[in-house]
Motif scaffolding. Structure first.
Motif, PDB file in Angstrom:
ATOM      1  N   GLU A   1      -1.157  35.206  30.259  1.00 32.82           N
ATOM      2  CA  GLU A   1      -0.423  33.963  29.987  1.00 32.82           C
ATOM      3  C   GLU A   1      -0.484  32.915  31.091  1.00 32.82           C
ATOM      4  N   LYS A   2      -0.426  33.355  32.346  1.00 36.55           N
ATOM      5  CA  LYS A   2      -0.225  32.376  33.424  1.00 36.55           C
ATOM      6  C   LYS A   2      -1.512  31.754  33.967  1.00 36.55           C
ATOM      7  N   LEU A   3      -2.580  32.557  34.070  1.00 37.35           N
ATOM      8  CA  LEU A   3      -3.748  32.059  34.803  1.00 37.35           C
ATOM      9  C   LEU A   3      -4.681  31.180  33.988  1.00 37.35           C
ATOM     10  N   HIS A   4      -4.820  31.472  32.672  1.00 35.03           N
ATOM     11  CA  HIS A   4      -5.846  30.697  31.962  1.00 35.03           C
ATOM     12  C   HIS A   4      -5.486  29.241  31.643  1.00 35.03           C
ATOM     13  N   PRO A   5      -4.186  28.896  31.318  1.00 33.25           N
ATOM     14  CA  PRO A   5      -3.947  27.490  30.972  1.00 33.25           C
ATOM     15  C   PRO A   5      -4.334  26.485  32.068  1.00 33.25           C
ATOM     16  N   PRO A   6      -3.968  26.726  33.352  1.00 35.61           N
ATOM     17  CA  PRO A   6      -4.357  25.728  34.362  1.00 35.61           C
ATOM     18  C   PRO A   6      -5.866  25.617  34.542  1.00 35.61           C
ATOM     19  N   LEU A   7      -6.567  26.746  34.398  1.00 34.24           N
ATOM     20  CA  LEU A   7      -8.035  26.701  34.570  1.00 34.24           C
ATOM     21  C   LEU A   7      -8.668  25.892  33.441  1.00 34.24           C
ATOM     22  N   ILE A   8      -8.147  26.067  32.226  1.00 36.05           N
ATOM     23  CA  ILE A   8      -8.689  25.326  31.081  1.00 36.05           C
ATOM     24  C   ILE A   8      -8.335  23.845  31.201  1.00 36.05           C
ATOM     25  N   THR A   9      -7.130  23.555  31.731  1.00 34.65           N
ATOM     26  CA  THR A   9      -6.735  22.150  31.915  1.00 34.65           C
ATOM     27  C   THR A   9      -7.691  21.440  32.870  1.00 34.65           C
ATOM     28  N   LEU A  10      -8.149  22.157  33.906  1.00 31.07           N
ATOM     29  CA  LEU A  10      -9.082  21.541  34.860  1.00 31.07           C
ATOM     30  C   LEU A  10     -10.392  21.132  34.184  1.00 31.07           C
ATOM     31  N   LEU A  11     -10.726  21.832  33.087  1.00 34.93           N
ATOM     32  CA  LEU A  11     -11.977  21.500  32.393  1.00 34.93           C
ATOM     33  C   LEU A  11     -11.869  20.184  31.628  1.00 34.93           C
ATOM     34  N   SER A  12     -10.634  19.756  31.341  1.00 37.28           N
ATOM     35  CA  SER A  12     -10.500  18.499  30.600  1.00 37.28           C
ATOM     36  C   SER A  12     -10.425  17.301  31.541  1.00 37.28           C
ATOM     37  N   GLU A  13     -10.658  17.559  32.836  1.00 38.16           N
ATOM     38  CA  GLU A  13     -10.720  16.477  33.832  1.00 38.16           C
ATOM     39  C   GLU A  13     -11.763  15.444  33.415  1.00 38.16           C
ATOM     40  N   LEU A  14     -11.445  14.164  33.634  1.00 39.24           N
ATOM     41  CA  LEU A  14     -12.416  13.122  33.264  1.00 39.24           C
ATOM     42  C   LEU A  14     -13.577  13.076  34.253  1.00 39.24           C
ATOM     43  N   LYS A  15     -13.289  13.455  35.506  1.00 41.51           N
ATOM     44  CA  LYS A  15     -14.353  13.373  36.523  1.00 41.51           C
ATOM     45  C   LYS A  15     -15.214  14.633  36.449  1.00 41.51           C
ATOM     46  N   PRO A  16     -16.513  14.485  36.163  1.00 41.35           N
ATOM     47  CA  PRO A  16     -17.367  15.684  36.052  1.00 41.35           C
ATOM     48  C   PRO A  16     -17.469  16.478  37.348  1.00 41.35           C
ATOM     49  N   GLU A  17     -17.306  15.771  38.506  1.00 40.91           N
ATOM     50  CA  GLU A  17     -17.421  16.488  39.792  1.00 40.91           C
ATOM     51  C   GLU A  17     -16.308  17.526  39.929  1.00 40.91           C
ATOM     52  N   ILE A  18     -15.080  17.140  39.515  1.00 37.88           N
ATOM     53  CA  ILE A  18     -13.953  18.081  39.605  1.00 37.88           C
ATOM     54  C   ILE A  18     -14.162  19.211  38.596  1.00 37.88           C
ATOM     55  N   GLN A  19     -14.658  18.844  37.411  1.00 32.50           N
ATOM     56  CA  GLN A  19     -14.977  19.879  36.405  1.00 32.50           C
ATOM     57  C   GLN A  19     -15.944  20.895  36.980  1.00 32.50           C
ATOM     58  N   TYR A  20     -16.966  20.389  37.682  1.00 34.47           N
ATOM     59  CA  TYR A  20     -17.995  21.272  38.233  1.00 34.47           C
ATOM     60  C   TYR A  20     -17.400  22.233  39.256  1.00 34.47           C
ATOM     61  N   VAL A  21     -16.573  21.685  40.159  1.00 28.19           N
ATOM     62  CA  VAL A  21     -15.939  22.550  41.177  1.00 28.19           C
ATOM     63  C   VAL A  21     -15.056  23.600  40.490  1.00 28.19           C
ATOM     64  N   ALA A  22     -14.321  23.161  39.449  1.00 25.63           N
ATOM     65  CA  ALA A  22     -13.473  24.103  38.709  1.00 25.63           C
ATOM     66  C   ALA A  22     -14.336  25.193  38.070  1.00 25.63           C
ATOM     67  N   LEU A  23     -15.462  24.791  37.493  1.00 27.48           N
ATOM     68  CA  LEU A  23     -16.350  25.765  36.830  1.00 27.48           C
ATOM     69  C   LEU A  23     -16.928  26.765  37.834  1.00 27.48           C
ATOM     70  N   ARG A  24     -17.282  26.283  39.025  1.00 30.93           N
ATOM     71  CA  ARG A  24     -17.815  27.201  40.049  1.00 30.93           C
ATOM     72  C   ARG A  24     -16.769  28.254  40.407  1.00 30.93           C
ATOM     73  N   ASN A  25     -15.506  27.800  40.498  1.00 28.14           N
ATOM     74  CA  ASN A  25     -14.427  28.742  40.817  1.00 28.14           C
ATOM     75  C   ASN A  25     -14.159  29.692  39.661  1.00 28.14           C
ATOM     76  N   ILE A  26     -14.174  29.149  38.434  1.00 28.96           N
ATOM     77  CA  ILE A  26     -13.947  29.988  37.247  1.00 28.96           C
ATOM     78  C   ILE A  26     -15.045  31.045  37.157  1.00 28.96           C
ATOM     79  N   ASN A  27     -16.267  30.650  37.524  1.00 28.52           N
ATOM     80  CA  ASN A  27     -17.397  31.590  37.501  1.00 28.52           C
ATOM     81  C   ASN A  27     -17.098  32.814  38.380  1.00 28.52           C
ATOM     82  N   LEU A  28     -16.526  32.558  39.559  1.00 27.72           N
ATOM     83  CA  LEU A  28     -16.159  33.673  40.455  1.00 27.72           C
ATOM     84  C   LEU A  28     -15.016  34.500  39.857  1.00 27.72           C
ATOM     85  N   ILE A  29     -14.051  33.796  39.256  1.00 27.17           N
ATOM     86  CA  ILE A  29     -12.883  34.498  38.693  1.00 27.17           C
ATOM     87  C   ILE A  29     -13.309  35.423  37.557  1.00 27.17           C
TER      88      ILE A  29
END
Length: 333
Positions: A163-191
């Motif tokens: 319940e707790k960990l996935h909503p914030p990670l998914i919210t980061l994917l809806s970021e308008l800036k692709p650079e932030i999306q990319y950094v989030a995706l790199r971190n999600i990849n490790l997770i």
């Protein structure tokens, strides 16, 4: 100049104005960069540790930032964390600026807690997952991921993972800036490498959008393969097949390769993957055919004597092969 700096710096670290103390804390890190021996001789590092008990949260955050920088430069843990220090950090966490929170959270992520401490800290850090600043969210996620290994309470662990960990990670994917999306995706990849169960029911959020930059699409492909399981493989294959008809050649190759990786990862889905690869070979697009043949070779190696019936279809494309790797794969098959 460094020698003359020590006395005023020592006074500034004890100044009654918190603005002076917080600036002096950063000065210690700068001085350490220039002259390590001097900082150690003058006992400035011990003073920084004492500043973690400072009543002002900004001073605490800067002391933590300075100690983190010194730890990194000296390859030694300069914090020597104890329960009293831990308490002070958790109190400061609620009151300091967002970047101060990032420093404190990163410091907590390095700490080795007891089971009871881990549960308490996670409880205090979890609200940070809803923070507006993506850096705070990622640092909080890092602390929780790290502490999951210390938590022995199955109910709390399940609550965090489902319940707790996935909503914030998914919210980061809806970021308008692709650079932030990319950094989030790199971190999600490790997770997801460590705990794929956190996002295994949310694979559709990693499907590529038409306007995603290529670096975001590549990262999404990686994550899709890692999240693929028998429940979602049909959706994943449909998405990968779609990706394999895009215009960017490098991306198409990656998508075809991803289909092969799914087949190797999930034995029960290998047949479906082969079917999709054969459909892609029928498109007769040169680079698609060649990449498909390269991955089919890997599937043959993993599951010998199972899919030999498709060799005839592959042989029809012999004349179109012009890449050494594709030719070598065909010879191997």
């Amino acid at each position: 100049i460094n020698e003359y700096l020590c006395e005023p710096l020592s006074k500034a670290l004890k100044d009654k104005d918190p603005y002076v103390r917080k600036t002096a804390a950063i000065c210690v890190a700068k001085l350490y960069d220039v002259n390590r021996e001097l900082v150690e001789e003058q006992g400035f590092i011990d003073q920084l540790r004492e500043m973690i008990s400072d009543p002002n949260p900004m001073v605490v955050a800067n002391a933590v930032a300075a100690l983190a920088e010194i730890s990194e430069a000296s390859h030694k843990d300069q914090f020597h964390m104890n329960p009293n220090m831990l308490n002070k950090l958790l109190v400061a966490l609620n009151d300091c600026t967002e970047w101060g929170q990032v420093f404190i959270l990163d410091c907590l992520a390095r700490y080795e807690p007891t089971e009871k401490e881990a549960e308490d800290i996670v409880e205090r850090v979890t609200p940070r997952l809803k923070h507006a600043n993506s850096a705070v969210v990622m640092s909080a996620a890092k602390v929780i991921m790290r502490y999951l290994d210390f938590i022995k309470n199955p109910n709390l662990e399940k609550l965090l993972i489902t319940e707790k960990l996935h909503p914030p990670l998914i919210t980061l994917l809806s970021e308008l800036k692709p650079e932030i999306q990319y950094v989030a995706l790199r971190n999600i990849n490790l997770i997801v490498q460590k705990r794929p169960d956190i996002l295994s029911n949310h694979v559709r959020h990693f499907f590529c959008k038409y306007n995603d930059p290529i670096y975001v699409k590549m990262e999404k492909l990686e994550i899709m393969v890692k999240l693929a399981n028998m429940k979602n493989i049909d959706k994943v294959l449909m998405e990968l097949k779609e990706s394999a008809t895009e215009v960017d050649i490098e991306f198409v190759r990656k998508a075809v390769l991803a289909i092969g990786r799914c087949a190797i990862k999930l034995e029960g889905a290998a047949e479906k993957c082969i079917k999709v690869l054969l459909e892609l070979i029928q498109t007769k697009v040169n680079y698609v055919v060649q990449e498909a043949i390269i991955v089919i070779k890997d599937i043959f190696r993993k599951y010998p004597n199972r899919y030999e019936s498709i060799i005839a279809t592959l042989c029809e494309n012999l004349d179109t092969l012009d890449e050494p790797e594709a030719k070598a794969s065909m010879i191997w098959i």
